[in-house]
Structure formats: C-alpha cells, structure tokens
Design a protein around this motif. Structure first.
Motif, PDB file in Angstrom:
ATOM      1  N   GLY A 180       0.793  -1.211   0.000  1.00 37.21           N
ATOM      2  CA  GLY A 180       0.000   0.000   0.000  1.00 37.21           C
ATOM      3  C   GLY A 180       0.830   1.268   0.000  1.00 37.21           C
ATOM      4  N   ASP A 181       2.083   1.166   0.474  1.00 34.54           N
ATOM      5  CA  ASP A 181       2.957   2.336   0.548  1.00 34.54           C
ATOM      6  C   ASP A 181       3.898   2.451  -0.646  1.00 34.54           C
ATOM      7  OD1 ASP A 181       1.879   2.945   3.023  1.00 34.54           O
ATOM      8  OD2 ASP A 181       3.441   1.900   4.138  1.00 34.54           O
ATOM      9  N   TRP A 182       4.008   1.378  -1.438  1.00 34.06           N
ATOM     10  CA  TRP A 182       5.010   1.335  -2.499  1.00 34.06           C
ATOM     11  C   TRP A 182       4.373   0.845  -3.788  1.00 34.06           C
ATOM     12  CZ3 TRP A 182      10.174   2.655  -1.484  1.00 34.06           C
ATOM     13  CH2 TRP A 182      10.450   2.893  -0.129  1.00 34.06           C
ATOM     14  N   GLN A 183       4.924   1.297  -4.920  1.00 35.00           N
ATOM     15  CA  GLN A 183       4.457   0.844  -6.227  1.00 35.00           C
ATOM     16  C   GLN A 183       5.630   0.320  -7.048  1.00 35.00           C
ATOM     17  OE1 GLN A 183       2.571   4.198  -8.007  1.00 35.00           O
ATOM     18  NE2 GLN A 183       4.397   5.484  -7.999  1.00 35.00           N
ATOM     19  N   VAL A 184       5.336  -0.640  -7.902  1.00 36.50           N
ATOM     20  CA  VAL A 184       6.364  -1.268  -8.727  1.00 36.50           C
ATOM     21  C   VAL A 184       6.681  -0.377  -9.921  1.00 36.50           C
ATOM     22  CG1 VAL A 184       6.953  -3.256 -10.150  1.00 36.50           C
ATOM     23  CG2 VAL A 184       5.672  -3.581  -8.018  1.00 36.50           C
TER      24      VAL A 184
END
Length: 215
Positions: A180-184
C-alpha cells in the motif's frame, strides 16, 4: 583476497565486482582469519534487489544523472557504481559492515568510477540529523533481511521521500515491503541469487506512493 574473483552479475554485465566464489566458505574463511564471529559478508554477493536497482539506473540514467545519490546498505557497491556510471554528480555508498568500504573502493576502481564509501548507521539518525543528508536520490538495493531491519529502513526511506528525494528500492519478494505504501516501477528476472534468495526468480524496483519526486 582468496575466495573472491572479479566477475559480473548476469543482470548487470556492465559492472565488474569482486564476488565470493562460494559465499559460505568465504564467510568461514574470514572468521577463521579474524579469530571471532563476523556478520555475513553481504558485500561479497550481488543480491537480487541490488541487481534490479542497478539495472534500472543504467537503463534510465536520467533518474540519477547530475544528482547527488545515496546508496543505503551498499554492500559490494553495485548500485552505487551503477549510479556513478549513469552520470550521478556524487555518490555515497553507505554500509555498516567494516569490510564493505574496502570492497566498495576495490569495485569502484575496477569500473573506473568514483564512489565515496561511508561506514555509519544512518538508520540511527534523529529526524533533524537525517534532514541534513545531502542526497537528491536515495537507493536501497536489497535491505530487507529481517522484520526489524525492514521497519527501520522503510521509515528512513519514506522520510527521505517526504523530503522530496527520489527513492528506489530493490525487492526480490521477501514480503516485508507494504504494497500500500510502495508501487512497482520495473520487474526483472534474476536467476543468480545466493542463499535464501536462490528460490526467488524475480526482483522488482519499487518507489514510494508518498508525495515526492518520481523516477
């Protein structure tokens, strides 16, 4: 040093590194020479997350070109060296292993780039001290080996993102980075990982969803 050879990781053939031929045997040899227990020589292996971040930086040099870069948990210096090769204006390679600075210097020389090793635990800095870090880009190739360490690293990185730094981390799927805090940003196949990572086949580059500069 016996047990090391100059080679390259399959995902990042442009970068030459002194890596352990057999990490377990090399670790035992280091401890025998020192006469006491030592932390695992993570700097003698090109870990999957580090390979992914280094590959991304080399393929997207505009991410670091002309910018000040901090490589957190640098280990072998793979990510820091890739940043220097991609045109970063200054690169600091941070680690807490006392052997890592020598490895980073040797590997930087082997690649003809300038990287400044830094032996200190940045995760212990107070918020005011952390704000004094001069970095436009913060990279962490593979720094999530335990739950306790992951919590400290993630806090440091998210704070850097809130200070408007570009933040990129490598993750071979250890399950310690909250989605939820990071995106690829990008995912790569990585088939040359050691130890517990030998069962993992991919490594991703992630960036925070928090406000801040994007890669």
């Amino acid at each position: 040093m016996d047990g090391l050879r100059l080679t390259s990781a399959r995902l990042v053939p442009e970068v030459k590194l002194f890596l352990a031929e057999d990490p377990t045997i090399f670790w035992a040899r280091l401890e025998a020479q020192a006469g006491h227990n030592l932390p695992a020589p993570f700097w003698a292996t090109a870990w999957g997350g580090g390979q992914a971040v280094a590959r991304y930086v080399l393929d997207a040099p505009e991410t670091v070109a002309g910018r000040r870069v901090l490589d957190l948990g640098s280990g072998s210096g793979l990510v820091a060296i890739a940043a220097a090769m991609a045109g970063a204006s200054a690169v600091v390679a941070n680690d807490i292993d006392p052997y890592a600075p020598a490895a980073i210097r040797a590997n930087a020389r082997a690649n003809g780039v300038h990287v400044v090793p830094e032996l200190t635990d940045l995760l212990d800095l107070s918020p005011d001290e952390a704000r004094g870090i001069q970095a436009d880009v913060v990279l962490a190739g593979d720094a999530f080996y335990s739950d306790q360490l992951a919590d400290r690293v993630l806090r440091f990185l998210l704070d850097a993102a809130r200070r408007d730094a570009v933040v990129l981390v490598g993750d071979p799927g250890r399950g310690r980075i909250p989605s939820g805090d990071w995106q690829v940003v990008m995912t790569y196949p990585v088939s040359t990982m050691a130890g517990e990572d030998s069962l993992l086949s991919d490594a991703s580059v992630l960036t925070p969803r928090e406000p801040g500069r994007r890669p």
